[in-house]
Design a protein around this motif. Structure first.
Motif, PDB file in Angstrom:
ATOM      1  N   TYR A  51      -9.460   4.583  11.343  1.00  0.00           N
ATOM      2  CA  TYR A  51      -8.522   4.908  10.259  1.00  0.00           C
ATOM      3  C   TYR A  51      -8.390   6.417  10.149  1.00  0.00           C
ATOM      4  O   TYR A  51      -9.240   7.173  10.643  1.00  0.00           O
ATOM      5  N   THR A  52      -7.310   6.823   9.529  1.00  0.00           N
ATOM      6  CA  THR A  52      -7.120   8.227   9.186  1.00  0.00           C
ATOM      7  C   THR A  52      -6.914   8.305   7.681  1.00  0.00           C
ATOM      8  O   THR A  52      -6.182   7.493   7.110  1.00  0.00           O
ATOM      9  N   LEU A  53      -7.603   9.243   7.060  1.00  0.00           N
ATOM     10  CA  LEU A  53      -7.506   9.408   5.603  1.00  0.00           C
ATOM     11  C   LEU A  53      -7.091  10.848   5.323  1.00  0.00           C
ATOM     12  O   LEU A  53      -7.710  11.783   5.813  1.00  0.00           O
ATOM     13  N   MET A  54      -6.013  10.985   4.558  1.00  0.00           N
ATOM     14  CA  MET A  54      -5.509  12.321   4.249  1.00  0.00           C
ATOM     15  C   MET A  54      -5.370  12.538   2.750  1.00  0.00           C
ATOM     16  O   MET A  54      -4.776  11.703   2.054  1.00  0.00           O
ATOM     17  N   VAL A  55      -5.915  13.642   2.292  1.00  0.00           N
ATOM     18  CA  VAL A  55      -5.714  14.059   0.904  1.00  0.00           C
ATOM     19  C   VAL A  55      -5.370  15.542   0.950  1.00  0.00           C
ATOM     20  O   VAL A  55      -6.192  16.355   1.379  1.00  0.00           O
ATOM     21  N   SER A  56      -4.146  15.878   0.560  1.00  0.00           N
ATOM     22  CA  SER A  56      -3.727  17.275   0.627  1.00  0.00           C
ATOM     23  C   SER A  56      -4.015  17.966  -0.706  1.00  0.00           C
ATOM     24  O   SER A  56      -3.911  17.369  -1.767  1.00  0.00           O
ATOM     25  N   LYS A  57      -4.317  19.234  -0.591  1.00  0.00           N
ATOM     26  CA  LYS A  57      -4.628  20.008  -1.780  1.00  0.00           C
ATOM     27  C   LYS A  57      -3.523  21.039  -1.977  1.00  0.00           C
ATOM     28  O   LYS A  57      -3.129  21.731  -1.038  1.00  0.00           O
ATOM     29  N   LYS A  58      -3.010  21.127  -3.171  1.00  0.00           N
ATOM     30  CA  LYS A  58      -1.963  22.099  -3.438  1.00  0.00           C
ATOM     31  C   LYS A  58      -2.580  23.440  -3.804  1.00  0.00           C
ATOM     32  O   LYS A  58      -2.260  24.477  -3.237  1.00  0.00           O
ATOM     33  N   ASN A  59      -3.463  23.389  -4.780  1.00  0.00           N
ATOM     34  CA  ASN A  59      -4.183  24.597  -5.153  1.00  0.00           C
ATOM     35  C   ASN A  59      -5.525  24.157  -5.719  1.00  0.00           C
ATOM     36  O   ASN A  59      -5.906  22.994  -5.587  1.00  0.00           O
ATOM     37  N   GLU A  60      -6.179  25.066  -6.371  1.00  0.00           N
ATOM     38  CA  GLU A  60      -7.498  24.713  -6.904  1.00  0.00           C
ATOM     39  C   GLU A  60      -7.438  23.516  -7.847  1.00  0.00           C
ATOM     40  O   GLU A  60      -8.405  22.813  -8.046  1.00  0.00           O
ATOM     41  N   GLN A  61      -6.268  23.325  -8.439  1.00  0.00           N
ATOM     42  CA  GLN A  61      -6.196  22.378  -9.554  1.00  0.00           C
ATOM     43  C   GLN A  61      -5.551  21.035  -9.245  1.00  0.00           C
ATOM     44  O   GLN A  61      -5.592  20.137 -10.061  1.00  0.00           O
ATOM     45  N   SER A  62      -4.896  20.901  -8.123  1.00  0.00           N
ATOM     46  CA  SER A  62      -4.201  19.629  -7.933  1.00  0.00           C
ATOM     47  C   SER A  62      -4.046  19.283  -6.461  1.00  0.00           C
ATOM     48  O   SER A  62      -4.189  20.128  -5.581  1.00  0.00           O
ATOM     49  N   ILE A  63      -3.740  18.047  -6.219  1.00  0.00           N
ATOM     50  CA  ILE A  63      -3.474  17.619  -4.859  1.00  0.00           C
ATOM     51  C   ILE A  63      -1.984  17.328  -4.730  1.00  0.00           C
ATOM     52  O   ILE A  63      -1.284  17.127  -5.708  1.00  0.00           O
ATOM     53  N   VAL A  64      -1.504  17.323  -3.493  1.00  0.00           N
ATOM     54  CA  VAL A  64      -0.079  17.121  -3.246  1.00  0.00           C
ATOM     55  C   VAL A  64       0.188  15.647  -3.017  1.00  0.00           C
ATOM     56  O   VAL A  64      -0.368  15.047  -2.089  1.00  0.00           O
ATOM     57  N   GLY A  65       1.012  15.061  -3.842  1.00  0.00           N
ATOM     58  CA  GLY A  65       1.453  13.686  -3.623  1.00  0.00           C
ATOM     59  C   GLY A  65       0.320  12.694  -3.571  1.00  0.00           C
ATOM     60  O   GLY A  65      -0.718  12.864  -4.202  1.00  0.00           O
ATOM     61  N   ALA A  66       0.513  11.671  -2.764  1.00  0.00           N
ATOM     62  CA  ALA A  66      -0.450  10.592  -2.690  1.00  0.00           C
ATOM     63  C   ALA A  66      -1.480  10.868  -1.611  1.00  0.00           C
ATOM     64  O   ALA A  66      -1.236  11.614  -0.681  1.00  0.00           O
ATOM     65  N   ALA A  67      -2.625  10.233  -1.739  1.00  0.00           N
ATOM     66  CA  ALA A  67      -3.549  10.154  -0.622  1.00  0.00           C
ATOM     67  C   ALA A  67      -3.026   9.076   0.315  1.00  0.00           C
ATOM     68  O   ALA A  67      -2.312   8.167  -0.105  1.00  0.00           O
ATOM     69  N   THR A  68      -3.346   9.208   1.594  1.00  0.00           N
ATOM     70  CA  THR A  68      -2.821   8.255   2.576  1.00  0.00           C
ATOM     71  C   THR A  68      -3.931   7.753   3.484  1.00  0.00           C
ATOM     72  O   THR A  68      -4.755   8.533   3.954  1.00  0.00           O
ATOM     73  N   ILE A  69      -3.937   6.451   3.692  1.00  0.00           N
ATOM     74  CA  ILE A  69      -4.808   5.847   4.700  1.00  0.00           C
ATOM     75  C   ILE A  69      -3.908   5.205   5.736  1.00  0.00           C
ATOM     76  O   ILE A  69      -2.995   4.449   5.392  1.00  0.00           O
ATOM     77  N   GLU A  70      -4.158   5.540   6.988  1.00  0.00           N
ATOM     78  CA  GLU A  70      -3.371   4.939   8.057  1.00  0.00           C
ATOM     79  C   GLU A  70      -4.333   4.262   9.031  1.00  0.00           C
ATOM     80  O   GLU A  70      -5.366   4.843   9.391  1.00  0.00           O
ATOM     81  N   ALA A  71      -4.015   3.040   9.420  1.00  0.00           N
ATOM     82  CA  ALA A  71      -4.924   2.302  10.300  1.00  0.00           C
ATOM     83  C   ALA A  71      -4.134   1.339  11.155  1.00  0.00           C
ATOM     84  O   ALA A  71      -3.027   0.941  10.801  1.00  0.00           O
ATOM     85  N   ASN A  72      -4.730   0.952  12.288  1.00  0.00           N
ATOM     86  CA  ASN A  72      -4.064  -0.021  13.154  1.00  0.00           C
ATOM     87  C   ASN A  72      -4.191  -1.442  12.620  1.00  0.00           C
ATOM     88  O   ASN A  72      -3.340  -2.281  12.859  1.00  0.00           O
ATOM     89  N   THR A  73      -5.297  -1.698  11.925  1.00  0.00           N
ATOM     90  CA  THR A  73      -5.527  -3.058  11.425  1.00  0.00           C
ATOM     91  C   THR A  73      -5.922  -2.993   9.949  1.00  0.00           C
ATOM     92  O   THR A  73      -6.322  -1.935   9.438  1.00  0.00           O
ATOM     93  N   VAL A  74      -5.851  -4.136   9.297  1.00  0.00           N
ATOM     94  CA  VAL A  74      -6.311  -4.191   7.900  1.00  0.00           C
ATOM     95  C   VAL A  74      -7.790  -3.843   7.812  1.00  0.00           C
ATOM     96  O   VAL A  74      -8.247  -3.309   6.789  1.00  0.00           O
ATOM     97  N   TYR A  75      -8.537  -4.122   8.889  1.00  0.00           N
ATOM     98  CA  TYR A  75      -9.976  -3.845   8.833  1.00  0.00           C
ATOM     99  C   TYR A  75     -10.250  -2.348   8.906  1.00  0.00           C
ATOM    100  O   TYR A  75     -11.177  -1.843   8.269  1.00  0.00           O
ATOM    101  N   GLY A  76      -9.438  -1.643   9.679  1.00  0.00           N
ATOM    102  CA  GLY A  76      -9.533  -0.177   9.665  1.00  0.00           C
ATOM    103  C   GLY A  76      -9.183   0.354   8.279  1.00  0.00           C
ATOM    104  O   GLY A  76      -9.845   1.253   7.757  1.00  0.00           O
TER     105      GLY A  76
END
Lengths: 468, 468
Positions: A51-76
């Motif tokens: 799986y790939t997990l992404m959480v972007s940070k805008k600045n010290e105080q907030s993150i950008v948009g949604a966190a994202t999980i990407e995987a080939n299967t539901v198990y990932g």
């Protein structure tokens, strides 16, 4: 949601907490996007758990948009969700769920496809609810195979419709699993990306079978190994496996084969005559039994798994598809893969959880690939397994005997060999294990103190979970 | 439903199981009628917990119509439901839920209105999920008061909005309870007919308060008892109680008052001068502290509960509404009720669950009314409490230290004195306790073996839950 938003749940506080939650911005997560590329839900050995997990940070105080999980299967995706849940922490001052140390870009996958835990429901019956607690806790450490050592010499708790007297060998009329119970266990495990590998250990470890069918005993004074001479013995095995095949979809099935003491075969007249008639030693008869059982499993489209004695005793005759499970000898996987067999590492000196004197660091430092340098041979080691034998581990202590030590093995099996082999583990892995023990506690799992030399000992005095 | 129909639950098997269930007639229960006469849901000391449970039998094979529970309050109905659930058993041969030994006509009510269990979240933090597991398990034994010894000298995990630095005395920033967490605990307990009695133990056992407000310490070398000389001390107590009053609706509030070692008051200059100025001995100051704290609790419409030392030291000055909690001296309830006080029995030699060497029969044979023969005085013993002090009982072992022994005390507190005092308890109560321990296990509670001499010891070898 239940795990991450524990503090915002509950009727009395939920509305207030939810409003507060939505108003907060510091690292707060308000949505999570999950992308799964395959719509297959098949769960087999080697299923893609990356799986790939992404959480972007805008600045010290907030993150950008949604966190994202990407995987080939539901198990990932499930593995990514588990990681995500462990990055989220409730902040007691702002009363919001925050993401620890954002931003994150995590690309992750397991080193081994088989990361098991054995439970033993013969020495002590474990109720369905307790098996579910164990499965749930396994998912927190990303273990993915529950090896269910269902029956053994002490009791036969399992319903076998084809041979309905077998579960007369249960300890009592209440310490039993129905077909529906077992199916429910398999379903519950699958929802967490965990396969259930059933074990029917033959020909030793089978005395309890004879309570329902005494003909399976060579004689009243020789109650195991099972009677090798009778077709009835193999009919019963075939019946059990036929019934189990409807319950357990996992491609591996464990046929045991360990600790077979054939002494009493020699002392039982009709067995002795049978051996003489075939010009068999008892070792030949042991091999005959194991190979015939293997063929039954294979005929039901199962890949047989056997304990290492079968390999040590007659490895060249085993079906080449056999997976050898180590327990006794340190270098057995080395030898098995050299002969082309696949292997599961479970060395008793390190990964038998009933050995209470094995501390976490000894569990952690044990490497399944030790001594196997050729990458093509390394691939034959499908993984490892920690074994929670049940002689002194009943419902009252089973979870605290498993945890936290199983987590040390789980990290070794998931992470790269380099990642788990460098540095001073007292500074690297130990704080993580302390943290993970408390995480288990917070999720209601009674994981024991990490530092106690003996497993499952209570804390010696007051203190923080993070320091004991 | 989840408890009774465990084996018919689960997506995979539910439809099949449900159809089978409806087809079966032998003692099968298809409906349960519940009649509650009052619509008040108030849960206070002495709430009517009586119920009547009826199951009629038509012949050997079936029951007539529905089972019925009739009660004056929802809490009585809950007790009846618990009893009903324990009469129901899954029959593994017919795969149906059957009622054990119908017909039944049960009229039941508790002997004591206060049947408590103390938990201690200062020596070890217990996560919310674990406290819920404890509460849930209490309801199985019909215990009805959770005595929450929240803070003590080791840690102060509780949020106090009025004095927000107090929970800086927590072990860590994660080992804390928010106001919302505590409200959720109270709500969860109420749903099971269990009151939560909070305890703020003063003036001893309070060192952790000073982490957030060092002024509460008489000096850096004298950190408890709390500084008796300052109004600030009583302002803080008042603030804590004001905050807690919004959370805990139960009429009893525990102010501790035990084990107050005033030695260091004497060695602290400003305290010594204050004592001299008032012509107080340290014992006078201890009394002054306890009585002033009592008035704060009373002003908030609480009935104060204090540990027995307050009664032994200055009983005649205590507010007459005070409930005395025994722990130290065997006959203190006898003495307290003779002076008109109400009393809770918790003698440490028998009902302190952290005393691991007290076996189940010693717990069972301890009678709260011992030595109190006058019925009007007996009424002043409102009940008893088993105490699970937390020095060596953290999340990993708390439930198996509580169970099964707490069930022995629970039976004594619920049943009539005659019923629990006659016959050979090895033949009467012990089989019930074995059965109840397995019932707890089946419901996912890790109750320990009954027979082990030391509490919470694992089983010594393989065996049935019903025999260990």
């Amino acid at each position: 949601m239940g795990i991450i938003f524990k503090h915002a749940s509950g009727r009395a506080s939920s509305l207030l907490a939810r409003i507060r939650f939505l108003r907060m911005v510091e690292y707060d997560i308000t949505s999570l996007k999950i992308v799964v590329h395959s719509d297959s839900e098949e769960l087999q050995l080697g299923v893609d758990e990356s799986y790939t997990l992404m959480v972007s940070k805008k600045n010290e105080q907030s993150i950008v948009g949604a966190a994202t999980i990407e995987a080939n299967t539901v198990y990932g995706a499930l593995r990514g969700l588990e990681t995500f849940s462990q990055l989220c922490a409730f902040d007691y001052l702002t009363k919001s769920v925050q993401i620890y140390k954002a931003p994150w870009y995590i690309q992750d996958k397991p080193r081994f496809g088989y990361r098991g835990l054995l439970i033993d429901t013969s020495r002590h019956f474990l109720p369905i609810d307790v098996i579910k607690q164990i499965i749930e806790s396994m998912s927190f450490a990303k273990l993915n195979v529950l090896h269910w050592h269902i029956v053994d010499e002490q009791s036969f708790p399992f319903e076998t419709p084809t041979y309905p007297n077998l579960w007369k060998g249960a300890y009592s009329r209440w310490e039993r699993y129905t077909v529906e119970d077992a199916s429910e266990i398999v379903r519950f495990a699958k929802m967490r990306g965990i396969n259930v590998m059933a074990e029917v250990d033959v020909p030793g470890h089978a005395e309890s079978w004879g309570t329902g069918y005494p003909d399976l005993w060579p004689s009243l004074s020789c109650r195991e190994p099972l009677d090798v001479t009778k077709n009835f013995t193999f009919d019963v095995i075939s019946g059990i496996l036929a019934d189990m095949r409807k319950i357990f979809p996992f491609e591996l099935f464990h046929l045991g084969g360990d600790e077979v003491n054939t002494d009493c075969w020699k002392n039982t007249t009709h067995v002795k005559e049978w051996l003489q008639g075939r010009n068999f030693t008892t070792k030949d008869a042991y091999k005959y039994f194991v190979l015939r059982a293997q063929q039954i499993a294979i005929s039901k489209n199962w890949t047989p798994v056997n304990w290492e004695e079968t390999f040590s005793s007659f490895g060249k005759d085993l079906d080449p598809r056999t997976v050898i499970q180590n327990w006794l000898v340190s270098d057995i996987c080395q030898k098995a893969v050299a002969k082309g067999f696949r292997c599961i590492f479970s060395n008793q000196g390190y990964w038998y959880l009933d050995h209470l004197d094995v501390p976490w660091d000894k569990v952690y430092n044990t490497e399944p690939l030790n001594g196997i340098e050729d990458p093509s041979l390394q691939k034959l080691v499908i993984g490892g397994e920690v074994c929670m034998w049940g002689e002194t581990a009943d419902t009252s202590v089973v979870l605290q005997t498993i945890w936290p030590r199983a987590a040390a093995a789980a990290e070794r099996m998931w992470s790269t060999r380099e990642a788990v082999s460098k540095g001073n583990i007292t500074l690297t892995a130990l704080p993580r294990l302390h943290y993970f023990r408390c995480l288990l506690n917070n999720r209601g799992v009674p994981a024991a103190p990490v530092d106690n030399f003996y497993a499952r000992r209570p804390p010696s005095g007051p203190g923080s979970c993070y320091a004991q």
